[in-house]
Design a protein around this motif. Structure first.
Motif, PDB file in Angstrom:
ATOM      1  N   ILE A 197     -89.467 -44.666 -42.854  1.00 50.62           N
ATOM      2  CA  ILE A 197     -88.912 -44.462 -41.523  1.00 50.62           C
ATOM      3  C   ILE A 197     -87.962 -45.628 -41.296  1.00 50.62           C
ATOM      4  CG2 ILE A 197     -90.956 -45.541 -40.470  1.00 50.62           C
ATOM      5  CD1 ILE A 197     -90.394 -43.747 -38.005  1.00 50.62           C
ATOM      6  N   ASP A 198     -86.678 -45.309 -41.217  1.00 51.52           N
ATOM      7  CA  ASP A 198     -85.624 -46.322 -41.322  1.00 51.52           C
ATOM      8  C   ASP A 198     -85.828 -47.063 -42.639  1.00 51.52           C
ATOM      9  OD1 ASP A 198     -84.417 -45.485 -38.987  1.00 51.52           O
ATOM     10  OD2 ASP A 198     -85.566 -46.867 -37.733  1.00 51.52           O
ATOM     11  N   ASN A 199     -86.058 -48.380 -42.619  1.00 51.03           N
ATOM     12  CA  ASN A 199     -86.260 -49.114 -43.870  1.00 51.03           C
ATOM     13  C   ASN A 199     -87.716 -49.513 -44.088  1.00 51.03           C
ATOM     14  OD1 ASN A 199     -83.499 -49.115 -44.617  1.00 51.03           O
ATOM     15  ND2 ASN A 199     -83.101 -50.756 -43.123  1.00 51.03           N
ATOM     16  N   GLU A 200     -88.620 -48.934 -43.309  1.00 47.03           N
ATOM     17  CA  GLU A 200     -90.040 -49.278 -43.395  1.00 47.03           C
ATOM     18  C   GLU A 200     -90.774 -48.199 -44.197  1.00 47.03           C
ATOM     19  OE1 GLU A 200     -93.938 -49.780 -40.458  1.00 47.03           O
ATOM     20  OE2 GLU A 200     -91.928 -49.511 -39.613  1.00 47.03           O
ATOM     21  N   LYS A 201     -91.405 -48.614 -45.302  1.00 45.54           N
ATOM     22  CA  LYS A 201     -92.149 -47.667 -46.125  1.00 45.54           C
ATOM     23  C   LYS A 201     -93.484 -47.348 -45.450  1.00 45.54           C
ATOM     24  CE  LYS A 201     -94.395 -46.999 -50.602  1.00 45.54           C
ATOM     25  NZ  LYS A 201     -94.696 -47.551 -51.934  1.00 45.54           N
ATOM     26  N   THR A 217     -98.533 -38.435 -42.769  1.00 43.37           N
ATOM     27  CA  THR A 217     -98.558 -39.843 -42.397  1.00 43.37           C
ATOM     28  C   THR A 217     -98.467 -39.931 -40.882  1.00 43.37           C
ATOM     29  OG1 THR A 217     -97.558 -42.005 -42.833  1.00 43.37           O
ATOM     30  CG2 THR A 217     -96.048 -40.145 -42.554  1.00 43.37           C
ATOM     31  N   LYS A 218     -98.387 -41.158 -40.352  1.00 45.12           N
ATOM     32  CA  LYS A 218     -98.290 -41.353 -38.909  1.00 45.12           C
ATOM     33  C   LYS A 218     -97.030 -42.121 -38.548  1.00 45.12           C
ATOM     34  CE  LYS A 218    -102.954 -41.132 -36.967  1.00 45.12           C
ATOM     35  NZ  LYS A 218    -103.974 -41.847 -36.156  1.00 45.12           N
ATOM     36  N   ILE A 219     -96.409 -41.721 -37.432  1.00 45.12           N
ATOM     37  CA  ILE A 219     -95.306 -42.491 -36.867  1.00 45.12           C
ATOM     38  C   ILE A 219     -95.909 -43.745 -36.224  1.00 45.12           C
ATOM     39  CG2 ILE A 219     -93.432 -42.514 -35.193  1.00 45.12           C
ATOM     40  CD1 ILE A 219     -92.904 -40.597 -37.444  1.00 45.12           C
ATOM     41  N   PRO A 220     -95.438 -44.933 -36.588  1.00 46.44           N
ATOM     42  CA  PRO A 220     -96.010 -46.155 -35.992  1.00 46.44           C
ATOM     43  C   PRO A 220     -95.935 -46.131 -34.471  1.00 46.44           C
ATOM     44  CG  PRO A 220     -94.604 -46.704 -37.852  1.00 46.44           C
ATOM     45  CD  PRO A 220     -94.397 -45.250 -37.584  1.00 46.44           C
ATOM     46  N   VAL A 221     -97.006 -46.576 -33.841  1.00 45.54           N
ATOM     47  CA  VAL A 221     -97.036 -46.631 -32.378  1.00 45.54           C
ATOM     48  C   VAL A 221     -95.977 -47.583 -31.845  1.00 45.54           C
ATOM     49  CG1 VAL A 221     -98.490 -47.200 -30.388  1.00 45.54           C
ATOM     50  CG2 VAL A 221     -99.490 -46.074 -32.373  1.00 45.54           C
ATOM     51  N   THR A 222     -95.652 -48.599 -32.656  1.00 36.84           N
ATOM     52  CA  THR A 222     -94.705 -49.637 -32.206  1.00 36.84           C
ATOM     53  C   THR A 222     -93.249 -49.244 -32.399  1.00 36.84           C
ATOM     54  OG1 THR A 222     -94.868 -50.667 -34.391  1.00 36.84           O
ATOM     55  CG2 THR A 222     -96.379 -51.450 -32.692  1.00 36.84           C
ATOM     56  N   ARG A 227     -83.707 -42.742 -32.060  1.00 35.41           N
ATOM     57  CA  ARG A 227     -83.193 -42.024 -33.216  1.00 35.41           C
ATOM     58  C   ARG A 227     -83.575 -42.790 -34.480  1.00 35.41           C
ATOM     59  NH1 ARG A 227     -81.544 -36.997 -34.320  1.00 35.41           N
ATOM     60  NH2 ARG A 227     -80.536 -36.964 -32.275  1.00 35.41           N
ATOM     61  N   VAL A 228     -84.268 -42.122 -35.407  1.00 33.09           N
ATOM     62  CA  VAL A 228     -84.685 -42.777 -36.640  1.00 33.09           C
ATOM     63  C   VAL A 228     -84.304 -41.913 -37.825  1.00 33.09           C
ATOM     64  CG1 VAL A 228     -86.625 -43.979 -35.560  1.00 33.09           C
ATOM     65  CG2 VAL A 228     -86.978 -41.722 -36.582  1.00 33.09           C
ATOM     66  N   ASP A 229     -84.214 -42.552 -38.991  1.00 34.97           N
ATOM     67  CA  ASP A 229     -83.967 -41.850 -40.248  1.00 34.97           C
ATOM     68  C   ASP A 229     -85.266 -41.777 -41.036  1.00 34.97           C
ATOM     69  OD1 ASP A 229     -81.295 -41.464 -39.737  1.00 34.97           O
ATOM     70  OD2 ASP A 229     -80.660 -43.296 -40.760  1.00 34.97           O
ATOM     71  N   LEU A 230     -85.622 -40.575 -41.495  1.00 33.59           N
ATOM     72  CA  LEU A 230     -86.772 -40.380 -42.367  1.00 33.59           C
ATOM     73  C   LEU A 230     -86.255 -40.067 -43.761  1.00 33.59           C
ATOM     74  CD1 LEU A 230     -89.012 -38.112 -40.089  1.00 33.59           C
ATOM     75  CD2 LEU A 230     -88.951 -40.600 -40.212  1.00 33.59           C
ATOM     76  N   SER A 231     -86.793 -40.744 -44.782  1.00 32.46           N
ATOM     77  CA  SER A 231     -86.264 -40.603 -46.140  1.00 32.46           C
ATOM     78  C   SER A 231     -87.378 -40.447 -47.156  1.00 32.46           C
ATOM     79  CB  SER A 231     -85.414 -41.832 -46.519  1.00 32.46           C
ATOM     80  OG  SER A 231     -84.378 -42.055 -45.595  1.00 32.46           O
ATOM     81  N   LEU A 232     -87.095 -39.674 -48.196  1.00 35.39           N
ATOM     82  CA  LEU A 232     -87.901 -39.617 -49.407  1.00 35.39           C
ATOM     83  C   LEU A 232     -87.042 -40.173 -50.533  1.00 35.39           C
ATOM     84  CD1 LEU A 232     -89.657 -36.132 -49.151  1.00 35.39           C
ATOM     85  CD2 LEU A 232     -90.776 -38.361 -49.164  1.00 35.39           C
ATOM     86  N   ALA A 233     -87.524 -41.200 -51.240  1.00 36.42           N
ATOM     87  CA  ALA A 233     -86.720 -41.877 -52.257  1.00 36.42           C
ATOM     88  C   ALA A 233     -87.550 -42.125 -53.497  1.00 36.42           C
ATOM     89  CB  ALA A 233     -86.177 -43.196 -51.711  1.00 36.42           C
ATOM     90  N   ASP A 234     -86.878 -42.074 -54.676  1.00 35.51           N
ATOM     91  CA  ASP A 234     -87.580 -42.392 -55.919  1.00 35.51           C
ATOM     92  C   ASP A 234     -87.310 -43.837 -56.315  1.00 35.51           C
ATOM     93  OD1 ASP A 234     -85.027 -42.456 -56.940  1.00 35.51           O
ATOM     94  OD2 ASP A 234     -85.246 -40.692 -58.224  1.00 35.51           O
ATOM     95  N   ALA A 235     -87.852 -44.251 -57.472  1.00 39.70           N
ATOM     96  CA  ALA A 235     -87.747 -45.649 -57.902  1.00 39.70           C
ATOM     97  C   ALA A 235     -86.335 -46.024 -58.315  1.00 39.70           C
ATOM     98  CB  ALA A 235     -88.716 -45.903 -59.060  1.00 39.70           C
ATOM     99  N   GLN A 236     -85.493 -45.030 -58.620  1.00 39.73           N
ATOM    100  CA  GLN A 236     -84.109 -45.320 -59.027  1.00 39.73           C
ATOM    101  C   GLN A 236     -83.133 -45.350 -57.852  1.00 39.73           C
ATOM    102  OE1 GLN A 236     -86.015 -42.978 -61.011  1.00 39.73           O
ATOM    103  NE2 GLN A 236     -86.483 -44.845 -62.149  1.00 39.73           N
ATOM    104  N   GLY A 237     -83.659 -45.176 -56.644  1.00 35.93           N
ATOM    105  CA  GLY A 237     -82.801 -45.256 -55.473  1.00 35.93           C
ATOM    106  C   GLY A 237     -82.245 -43.933 -55.001  1.00 35.93           C
ATOM    107  N   ASN A 238     -82.589 -42.816 -55.679  1.00 39.14           N
ATOM    108  CA  ASN A 238     -82.167 -41.507 -55.181  1.00 39.14           C
ATOM    109  C   ASN A 238     -82.914 -41.211 -53.889  1.00 39.14           C
ATOM    110  OD1 ASN A 238     -80.479 -40.541 -57.544  1.00 39.14           O
ATOM    111  ND2 ASN A 238     -82.411 -41.020 -58.562  1.00 39.14           N
TER     112      ASN A 238
END
Length: 714
Positions: A197-201, A217-222, A227-238
């Motif tokens: 979520i954004d840059n937080e794993k 998973t859960k959206i952090p209460v804090t 507006r946030v970005d949700l991402s799925l990424a692999d180890a190569q940065g895709n």
């Protein structure tokens, strides 16, 4: 309800063999050096190995890698314990990972199948940060310390392709602190994906063999940003990213909460049948359905969209080979969770399977199956134009086995034949192709002929899967009483129920229309017995073995009658209910002289209350008579006429040949078919044009038996 899903390659039964044969294998514990703390224990049988790792260190094991020596062949398949995921790299390396690392003192087992028997298996364990813990090697029946472990083949970086990947979340507009479900597809198969979520794993997930991703998973209460970005990424940065707006829990205006409901769900279903479920939820949301077996293993999962009215539904066909037993089915919309139990068991009393779905003219249609023991089964066969050409009552013994056959002729009409088998209130419908593949068509049957107004009529329909059929009910005055649109199930079957509480006494028709075709089925409501005088007759007096009987009669309009046929000894061979139409007429052509009928006087009786009428017929010939043949009329034939040549008393289940000779004893044609299991046969011949007038001869043979008959052409 649900399709099996086994992502492993080795079956549970094979996995069990490892334990059963452990006594036959030598067990070796390997500690490669003084600092190595992981213990490895292996047992083997032929080309299968069970290897158990025990964590004797103080750090958690997250990854186990295995590889074979240069001369040990390749890994063929593997089995993991629950919670572990295994992959095989292009270099032949097995990599096992887990989302719940193996703690100190804990152990895990893997089942391995290899190309050669009792191979040495090299292995390496790693912690959650990817650091090596222990490297070693196990070998079956080896007491000496192992040779130095070779370096595993290098893993080539995966070239991930995220071009077609996509994912979504449930619910679509979460609040901070909400649990969300992630559903993705099109990702590279069998890879680890980090969820940000954004840059937080927040979590990491594993894609399945088809590139699907399911997790929660859960959206952090804090989380403060709207507006946030949700991402799925692999180890190569895709990476694949979506942008959403998060509502803050404290600022959300109170609104009506729409809870998940399951209003209808199949509770008991048979293998090969369709399981259905429906309910309500928040419009535009999604309902996740997950089915697990009794061990908790996931066997089916699907996400079902909710329409704009808040309704959702789903159906799936249970595989014919699905094991019997219970399934736990969970329904979730990210907020509510509902659990139901589905039982897979034998639900139908009668199940039939033809030996083929397409036969050639002259071949015998063979049907096998099972039914309730000790209860008769009525079998009806209809030809491509819907005419009943065969009927019989099968007496089922205590084994419940059903077997019957129907020999076709070389001259039989090509097309789709329908077999309808009924035992009490259960009906099985089969479509068989003769000369051509069977076509999709609508076949329908009511569970009864006559209903009370308090009944609910059940109409069993079979047709193309997921097709839409228009149903119309026509009342006794030929007016349309009711219409409905019916959607067939995935198995091409539908049981449709009709409430009769406002139906008046009389005869009704159910008309089913599909793609320009039409099927009519009649049923009656409130008809009574006690008709008064009955008149009835058969259309002729003498019949041969296997011949159909047409019965015509009359009585008062709209009354119920019972027809019975009995043999010379007075035993009732067949009975059925019929009713008169609004003019008092009735007709039936479903009675047939049995192929093994006893010669003599047979009686067909029509009764209603105290009134009855009888028609006597003569059955000529028995299975013990000598081989004879005859044609269907004594008057001359003309070009284009259909001639039926019948034979009785010949060899059983053999080739029957007939040669037609002209007045000068020159051969006109040769005909052939197969005799039945009682030695009878029938051949239809179309009299060609151009034949001279005169007396012709037919010479028929079955084995060494010969019979002759004559006919005249004008």
């Amino acid at each position: 309800m649900f399709i099996r899903e086994d992502r492993s390659i080795v079956s549970p039964a094979t996995f069990l063999i490892f334990s059963l044969v452990a006594f036959a294998a030598f067990t070796v514990f390997i500690f490669p050096d003084a600092l190595a703390q992981t213990g490895a224990k292996s047992t083997g049988f032929e080309k299968t190995t069970l290897i158990e790792f025990t964590n004797n260190d103080t750090v958690e094991i997250n990854t186990v890698r295995m590889w074979l020596g240069k001369d040990a062949g390749d890994f063929k398949s593997f089995k993991t314990e629950k919670g572990w995921t295994g992959t095989k790299t292009a270099q032949g390396l097995l990599v096992f990972t887990t989302s719940q690392p193996l703690g100190p003192g804990e152990s895990v087992k893997f089942g391995i199948k290899t190309e050669v028997a009792s191979p040495g298996i090299n292995w390496r364990t790693m912690d959650t940060s990817g650091n090596e813990i222990t490297t070693g090697k196990t070998a079956i029946n080896q007491e000496a310390p192992p040779e130095q472990v070779p370096t595993p083949p290098p893993e080539q970086p995966k070239t991930a392709n995220f071009e077609n990947a996509k994912f979504r979340i449930i619910p679509e507009s979460p609040k901070n602190g909400d649990e969300i479900r992630i559903i993705g597809e099109g990702f590279p198969p069998n890879i680890t994906l980090d969820f940000f979520i954004d840059n937080e794993k927040l979590e990491d997930f594993q894609s399945d063999n088809s590139g699907g991703v399911l997790g929660k998973t859960k959206i952090p209460v804090t989380k403060e940003s709207d507006r946030v970005d949700l991402s799925l990424a692999d180890a190569q940065g895709n990476k694949k990213t979506i942008s959403i707006r998060i509502q803050h829990a404290e600022s959300v205006i109170a609104e009506k909460v729409v809870h998940l409901t399951v209003t209808q769900a199949t509770e008991i279903v048979g293998p090969g049948d369709t399981a259905r479920v429906s309910g309500t939820a928040k419009p535009g949301s999604t309902v996740a359905i997950t089915a697990r077996d009794t061990s908790g293993t996931k066997i089916y999962e699907v996400a079902v969209p909710v329409d704009s009215q808040g309704n959702w539904s789903h159906e799936t066909v249970i595989p014919p080979d699905a094991p019997l037993g219970s399934r736990m089915v969970e329904f979730s919309n990210g907020q509510d969770v509902i659990t139901k139990t589905l039982s897979i068991s034998i639900t139908k009393s009668i199940r039939l399977t033809p030996s083929a779905i397409k036969y050639n003219p002259g071949e015998t249609i063979l049907v096998n199956g099972t039914a309730a023991a000790g209860k008769p089964v009525e079998v009806i066969i209809k030809d491509p134009i819907g005419k009943e050409i065969f009927s019989d009552i099968l007496q089922i013994d205590e084994s419940g086995t059903v077997t019957f056959d129907y020999p076709t002729q070389q001259s039989s009409t090509k097309g789709t034949y329908v077999i309808i088998a009924t035992q009490e209130q259960e009906t099985e419908i089969l479509r068989i192709g003769l000369g051509v593949a069977p076509i999709e068509q609508i076949v329908a049957k009511f569970d009864k002929l006559n209903y009370a107004t308090s009944d609910e009529a059940r109409l069993t329909i079979q047709g193309p899967a997921k097709s839409t059929i228009l149903l119309s009910i026509i009342d006794p005055s030929d007016k349309e009483k009711f219409t409905d649109s019916i959607t067939m199930g995935l198995d091409g079957r539908k049981d449709y129920y009709i409430s009769l509480k406002d139906y008046k006494s009389g005869v009704y028709s159910a008309v089913l229309q599909y793609l320009g075709t039409e099927t009519n089925v009649v049923f009656a409501v409130g008809l009574q017995r006690g008709s008064g005088e009955i008149a009835m007759q058969a259309t002729k007096q003498t019949y041969l073995l296997g011949e159909g009987i047409l019965v015509l009669g009359s009585s008062k309009p709209n009354v119920l009658l019972t027809l019975e046929m009995s043999d010379p000894a007075g035993k009732i061979i067949k009975h059925k209910d019929v009713f008169t139409d609004k003019e008092g007429k009735f007709k039936d052509e479903t009675f047939r002289v049995p192929a093994d009928a006893e010669q003599g006087i047979w009686i067909i009786r029509a009764s209603s209350g105290p009134n009855y009428a009888e028609a006597k017929i003569v059955v000529a010939g028995t299975i013990d008579q000598s081989f004879v043949i005859k044609v269907d009329k004594s008057t001359p034939y003309s070009a284009g006429d259909y001639m039926k040549i019948t034979g009785t008393g010949g060899g059983k289940t053999q080739t029957a040949s007939a040669t037609i000779m002209d007045p000068k004893d020159a051969k006109v044609t040769d005909l052939s078919t197969f005799s039945t299991n009682v030695g009878s046969f029938q051949i239809t011949w179309i009299v060609p044009t151009g034949l001279e007038s005169g007396t012709y001869k037919i010479k028929a043979t079955i084995g060494n038996e010969v019979a002759e008959a004559t006919f005249t052409i004008q």
